[in-house]
Write an enzyme that holds these catalytic residues in place. Structure first.
Site, mmCIF file in Angstrom:
data_model
loop_
_atom_site.group_PDB
_atom_site.id
_atom_site.type_symbol
_atom_site.label_atom_id
_atom_site.label_comp_id
_atom_site.label_asym_id
_atom_site.label_seq_id
_atom_site.Cartn_x
_atom_site.Cartn_y
_atom_site.Cartn_z
ATOM 1 C CB SER A 1 -70.616 5.820 4.855
ATOM 2 O OG SER A 1 -70.555 7.119 4.327
ATOM 3 C CB CYS A 2 -73.854 1.432 6.427
ATOM 4 S SG CYS A 2 -73.866 -0.210 7.171
ATOM 5 C CB VAL A 3 -69.454 -0.028 2.850
ATOM 6 C CG1 VAL A 3 -69.776 1.337 2.259
ATOM 7 C CG2 VAL A 3 -68.278 0.081 3.802
#
Length: 125
Positions: A103-105
């Site tokens: 996940s990359c936010v």
């Protein structure tokens, strides 16, 4: 049984948490930021330099836990600005080559106003 992981080759925790926790054959790291463990100072002002330091810190924690980037099964990446996504990925992929789940936010703000933070889950053989 939970085992705390600590190495002087990565920054000390900035709060009431461990660098990582080892549970059976799994390692759960806390998020690492671009702090030099020797000086406790932020390294770099650009995303590539900071990402490199983050990955070096994670590598040290994983090594202390008896594992490595090859055993990472999940990462969570936090960016100060999604415009840095491409450059972040360039450096990240130099360290993590097995394409784990991720996940990359983008977040509003990170500790000490750094540009990125990464945490991982890995297994130990």
């Amino acid at each position: 049984m939970l085992n705390k992981v600590h190495t002087d080759k990565a920054p000390k925790a900035l709060g009431p948490y461990s660098q990582a926790i080892k549970f059976k054959d799994m390692v759960f790291t806390s998020g690492q930021i671009a702090i030099d463990p020797a000086t406790s100072e932020i390294v770099g002002t650009d995303i590539k330099t900071q990402t490199k330091k983050v990955m070096e810190n994670l590598e040290a924690v994983l090594k202390e836990a008896g594992t490595s980037f090859d055993k990472v099964i999940k990462t969570t990446c936090f960016l100060d600005d999604m415009a840095d996504f491409g450059e972040f990925n360039q450096v990240y992929s130099e360290y993590i080559k097995n394409a784990p789940a991720r996940s990359c936010v983008a977040v509003k703000e990170l500790p000490k106003k750094v540009l990125c933070e990464v945490e991982v889950i890995a297994y130990v053989e």
